[in-house]
Motif scaffolding. Structure first.
Motif, short mmCIF file in Angstrom:
data_model
loop_
_atom_site.label_atom_id
_atom_site.label_comp_id
_atom_site.label_asym_id
_atom_site.label_seq_id
_atom_site.Cartn_x
_atom_site.Cartn_y
_atom_site.Cartn_z
N LEU A 113 -8.64 4.62 4.18
CA LEU A 113 -8.82 3.97 2.89
C LEU A 113 -10.23 4.23 2.35
O LEU A 113 -10.40 4.53 1.16
N TYR A 172 -10.13 -3.18 3.07
CA TYR A 172 -10.91 -2.47 4.09
C TYR A 172 -11.54 -3.45 5.07
O TYR A 172 -11.41 -3.31 6.30
N GLN A 179 -9.68 -3.26 -3.00
CA GLN A 179 -9.61 -2.26 -1.93
C GLN A 179 -10.70 -2.53 -0.89
O GLN A 179 -10.47 -2.32 0.32
N LEU A 236 0.82 -1.21 0.00
CA LEU A 236 0.00 0.00 0.00
C LEU A 236 0.86 1.27 0.00
O LEU A 236 0.36 2.36 -0.29
N ALA A 245 -5.11 -1.19 -9.73
CA ALA A 245 -5.72 -1.27 -8.40
C ALA A 245 -7.22 -1.49 -8.58
O ALA A 245 -7.96 -0.55 -8.91
N PHE A 247 -10.99 6.10 -1.09
CA PHE A 247 -11.65 5.26 -2.09
C PHE A 247 -12.88 5.97 -2.66
O PHE A 247 -13.09 6.00 -3.88
N TYR A 301 -3.08 2.20 -2.43
CA TYR A 301 -4.01 1.16 -2.87
C TYR A 301 -3.24 -0.12 -3.18
O TYR A 301 -2.07 -0.07 -3.60
N CYS A 355 -11.19 -2.18 -7.79
CA CYS A 355 -12.07 -1.63 -6.75
C CYS A 355 -12.38 -2.66 -5.68
O CYS A 355 -12.33 -2.35 -4.47
#
Length: 756
Positions: free
Chosen positions: A525, A496, A492, A446, A487, A529, A451, A489
Motif C-alpha cells: 500500500l 497502513y 489510506q 480494498l 479514496a 500510495f 484503496y 489520502c
C-alpha cells in the motif's frame, strides 16, 4: 365530545382542541450570546440571562433549549418581572453543569431600577433544576408580579437542523383532575386564566406533552418547589410577590423529561437542586482524582488545560455500561465513530478508560449485515447513533448509521494504541474478533482498486464520508467537485497504520500468518500510495483519488494526517510539512483546511478554508515525528493563542480562516459546536507532543524522546499519569532551548527511558 387520548393512565386532549392562553414574550432587537450546560446525555442552551425566549426566530432560536436523546424538551424558559425582561448584571457557566445569573429589575411603574436583586441558579442532573432568589434592596416594601413561562415543541434535533418531515405527531394538553366528567366547558374553565388561587383549582405542576408518530408519550413535567405560584396562565407560572425591605424570597422548580413514563436520561433525577448540584460535584471530583493532572507555569495556558479537563468530563456520555466522549454540543451530542475514536486517542494521556469504553461500545454496534439504507456492512464501525423520534420511525438511517469510511481503520489504530498505553489483556482478547472483522471489512473494500474508498448507498446518507463530510469540500485545483468513489489520502494512511499496528498484536498472539500478511500488504500500500497520490508538479500529496483513479489535486490539510503514520516516503513527508506552513495554508492561528489560493477557498466555508483545532493537532503530531520541533511548536502556539481568545478559553470545533494580524482576533464560525470532543482533545494531543511520550506498557517501558516546551512555558508537570499498572509523576523544565525531564514519583515497576 372532545377526542381524548388516554396514555399512561392519564387523559390528554390534542392541543388544537384545547387552546391555552399565552403569555407574551419580550422582544429582543439583537442576537443574544448563549451559554451551554451539559450533564451526560442532557444539555441546555440559554441566553446569558438564563432565558429561552419565544420571540426569537430562525437560526437565533435553533440551538436554544433543553435536549435529551435528540429531542427538545424545552423551547421556552422566560423569566419576566412585571412583563419586562430583567437587566443582566453577570452570568457564569464555568462549571459546565450549573449556570449562575445575577440580574435586577428595570424601571417599573412603582419600583426604581436596580431595586430588586434577582439571582438564578440552573443545574442539570438527570433533569433541569432552578432556584430564583428575589431580594428587596429598598428601604420600602415592594409588590410586583414575577412570571416564568415554559413551552416545549418536542422537535427532533434533525428537524431543528433543517430535515423536512411529511408529518409530525401531536402536541397534547393534560386534562386537569377537576374535569373528569369530560365536559369541554369544565376543562376550558379549569385551564383558562385563573381568577382564584391555585390550590383551589390546580396542583402547582405543569405538564408539557407530545405523542410521537411511533405512539410514544414524551413529557416535560415541571414541579414547583419552595413557594408555589399563585396562578397558572397556560404554561406560565405567576407569583404575586410582596417583599419587605431586605427580605429574600426563594422560588424554584424541577423539570423532569419523560419518555413513556420513564426518564430518557441515563442519570437518575434527584428531588432538589441542592441534591443535583452535590451529585454533580461529587462525580466530577471523583473523576478528577483518577485522571492525570497536567499543569504548567503559564497561567493562561493552565486556564486552557483546566477548561479542557472539565470539558472532557462534561462530554462523557453514557452508552450501555460505559462512557464515551460525545462529539459536541449542540448538534452532535451522541455517539460518533470517527469523532469519539479520535477524541479517545487524544485523551489517552488524561484518561485511558475513555479509549477502553469507546472501543467496547463501538464494537457492540459493529456492522453485522449488508443494509444500504444504513450504509451498513459486516465489520464496519458506525458513524452516528441517534435515538430521537425520526430515528425510531426510520425517517433517518441513524439507528445506527454507518456512512463513514475512516472509523473502521481508526478503531483498529485505537485498539492497538490503547493496548500500548494500558496493557489491558482482557480488552485485547475480548475485542480480537471485532478487530478481525474490521480488518476483513477493510480488505473486502480494498479489492476493487487497492484503496479504501467510499460511495453513498443510503438515500438519506452523507455524500462525503471522510472527516470532511460537507457536500462541497472534495475539490480539485480548479475548484471542481470530484465525482465517483472517493479514496481520501488520510484514509489510506489510517489503513497502513492499522495493518502495521495489528501485525504487532498478531505476532503477540502467535498469529504469524496474519502478522506477515498485514505487514506485506502495508508495504505494498505504501509503495502504490507514493506513486499514485504524489503530485510531482506541486510537490505535494493529492487530497484523494476520484472514481476514475485520477488525483484530486488541490492543496488541503488532509495530507497532514499522513505525516505521523509512516505511509509517505521521508522526502515526500518533509515536502508536505513545509507546504502546510506556507502563508496560503497557515494563517497564524492554525492551518487552513484548503489553500487560500484555491478557486473554491472560502474562509467561512465549513471545510474549504476554515481552521479546525483537531486537524491541526494531528498535523502537529506529524511535524513532531519528523523532527520539525520548531514548526510543531509554532502551530501549537497558534492554537493556544486562538483558544485564549475564546469564551471560557474553550477551543471551538472550527473557526474562520481569515489571516491573523496584529490587531485582530480569530473569527468565530457561526454554528460551531462548543464544547466539542476532538477540539477539546486537541489540547491534550498538543501537550503530548511536547512531552513526546512513547508508551510500551506490554514491555513495561515508557520512552520520552527529546521533549520540547514552547517559549511561553518553562515547566510542565504530569501527575498521576497511568502507563499500564504504574502511576507516574513527571516534570519537564525548559532551560534555554533544551527541555529536561525527571521522574518525580513512581508507583509501580515501569522502566522509564529518557532520550534527549
Amino acid at each position: 365530545m372532545p377526542d381524548f387520548v388516554e396514555l399512561d393512565g392519564r387523559k390528554f386532549l390534542p392541543a388544537d382542541q384545547l387552546p391555552q392562553p399565552e403569555w407574551p414574550c419580550v422582544i429582543s432587537e439583537r442576537p443574544q450570546p448563549t451559554l451551554t450546560l451539559k450533564d451526560d446525555d442532557l444539555f441546555l442552551i440559554t441566553d446569558t440571562l438564563g432565558n429561552i425566549s419565544a420571540c426569537l426566530e430562525g437560526d437565533s432560536i435553533g440551538s436554544l433549549g433543553l435536549f435529551c436523546q435528540d429531542t427538545r424538551f424545552l423551547n421556552r424558559l422566560e423569566l419576566q418581572i412585571e412583563g419586562r425582561s430583567p437587566v443582566l448584571l453577570s452570568s457564569n457557566a464555568d462549571k459546565g453543569f450549573v449556570l449562575s445569573v445575577l440580574c435586577a429589575n428595570p424601571q417599573l411603574d412603582t419600583i426604581p431600577p436596580e431595586t430588586i436583586g434577582i439571582q438564578r441558579e440552573l443545574v442539570l442532573n438527570g433533569g433541569l433544576f432552578e432556584e430564583i432568589s428575589l431580594t428587596n434592596f429598598s428601604t420600602e416594601p415592594v409588590q410586583f408580579e414575577l412570571s416564568l413561562s415554559f413551552d416545549a415543541d418536542f422537535l427532533d434535533l434533525f428537524e431543528i437542523r433543517g430535515f423536512q418531515r411529511d408529518r409530525r405527531g401531536q402536541r397534547l394538553r393534560l386534562v386537569p383532575q377537576v374535569a373528569q366528567d369530560h365536559r369541554l366547558d369544565v376543562i376550558e374553565a379549569a385551564t383558562d386564566d385563573a381568577t382564584e388561587p391555585l390550590p383551589q383549582l390546580l396542583s402547582p405542576e405543569i405538564t408539557l406533552a407530545y405523542q410521537g408518530l411511533d405512539g410514544g408519550l414524551i413529557e416535560s413535567r415541571i414541579q414547583f418547589l419552595h413557594q408555589p405560584p399563585n396562578f397558572l396562565k397556560g404554561y406560565t407560572a405567576l407569583w404575586q410577590v410582596s417583599l419587605e425591605p431586605h427580605e429574600t424570597l426563594t422560588l424554584g422548580y424541577r423539570l423532569q423529561p419523560l419518555l413513556n413514563g420513564r426518564s430518557p436520561s441515563a442519570v437518575n433525577t434527584p428531588m432538589t437542586l441542592m441534591q443535583a448540584k452535590a451529585a454533580e460535584l461529587l462525580e466530577q471530583t471523583q473523576w478528577g482524582e483518577q485522571v492525570t493532572r497536567i499543569r504548567c507555569d503559564n497561567k493562561a495556558i493552565n486556564q486552557i488545560i483546566e477548561r479542557a479537563q472539565r470539558d472532557v468530563y462534561l462530554l462523557r456520555q453514557t452508552f450501555g455500561k460505559g462512557k464515551v466522549l460525545s462529539a459536541g454540543v449542540p448538534w452532535f451530542s451522541t455517539l460518533f465513530g470517527r469523532d469519539s475514536i479520535i477524541a479517545a486517542s487524544q485523551t489517552l494521556i488524561l484518561d485511558p478508560t475513555i479509549a477502553r469504553d469507546t472501543l467496547s461500545i463501538l464494537a457492540y454496534y459493529q456492522g453485522k449485515q449488508h443494509d444500504d439504507w444504513r450504509d451498513e456492512q459486516p465489520g464496519k464501525i458506525l458513524h452516528e447513533l441517534r435515538l430521537g423520534e425520526m430515528a425510531r420511525c426510520q425517517e433517518i438511517p441513524h439507528t445506527p448509521y454507518y456512512g463513514t469510511v475512516d472509523a473502521t481503520p481508526l478503531w483498529l489504530m485505537l485498539y492497538a494504541e490503547y493496548y500500548a498505553w494500558a496493557h489491558d489483556q482482557e480488552t485485547l482478547e475480548r475485542l480480537w474478533p471485532n478487530a478481525l472483522a474490521a480488518m476483513e471489512w477493510i480488505d473486502e473494500n480494498l479489492k476493487e482498486t487497492g484503496y479504501l474508498a467510499y460511495a453513498r448507498r443510503s438515500s438519506r446518507g452523507l455524500q462525503n464520508q471522510g472527516w470532511k463530510d460537507s457536500g462541497n469540500c472534495i475539490v480539485n485545483r480548479r475548484g471542481e467537485l470530484a465525482e465517483g468513489a472517493i479514496a481520501l489520502c488520510e484514509v489510506q494512511a489510517y489503513v497502513y497504520a492499522a495493518k502495521v499496528r495489528l501485525a504487532e498484536i498478531a505476532r503477540l498472539k502467535k498469529r504469524i500468518d496474519l502478522a506477515d500478511r498485514w505487514l506485506e500488504e502495508a508495504q505494498d500500500l505504501k509503495r502504490r500510495f507514493n506513486r499514485d497520490f504524489w503530485m510531482n508538479d506541486l510537490d505535494f500529496c493529492a487530497l484523494a483519488l476520484d472514481g476514475e483513479g485520477n488525483p484530486v489535486d488541490s492543496i488541503t490539510s488532509n495530507p497532514g494526517h499522513c505525516l505521523n503514520l509512516g505511509i509517505l516516503d521521508q522526502d515526500k513527508a518533509l515536502s508536505v510539512a513545509e507546504r502546510l506552513q506556507a502563508p496560503d495554508m497557515f494563517n497564524g492561528w492554525g492551518i487552513r483546511t484548503l489553500s487560500s489560493l484555491s478557486p473554491a477557498y472560502n474562509p467561512m466555508g465549513y471545510h474549504i478554508g476554515s481552521v479546525w483545532p483537531h486537524d491541526n493537532s494531528m498535523t502537529v503530531l506529524g511535524l513532531r515525528s519528523l523532527g520539525l520541533i520548531d514548526q510543531a511548536l509554532e502551530v501549537t502556539q497558534g492554537i493556544f493563542d486562538m483558544t485564549l481568545r475564546q469564551p471560557y478559553q474553550r477551543p471551538p470545533e472550527l473557526f474562520c480562516g481569515y489571516e491573523r494580524t496584529a490587531d485582530n482576533s480569530p473569527v468565530q464560525y457561526p454554528v460551531a459546536c462548543s464544547p466539542q470532543a476532538w477540539a477539546t482533545g486537541s489540547i491534550f494531543q498538543l501537550l503530548l507532543t511536547m512531552a513526546n511520550l512513547v508508551p510500551d506498557a506490554p514491555n513495561n517501558c515508557l520512552r520520552i524522546l527529546d521533549p520540547a516546551l514552547p517559549d511561553t512555558m518553562h515547566r510542565l508537570s504530569l501527575h498521576n499519569l497511568r502507563i499500564g499498572q504504574t502511576l507516574l509523576d513527571l516534570e519537564f523544565e525548559r532551560v534555554g532551548s533544551a527541555t529536561a525531564c525527571r521522574v518525580v514519583k513512581k508507583r509501580g515497576n515501569l522502566r522509564v527511558v529518557i532520550e534527549a
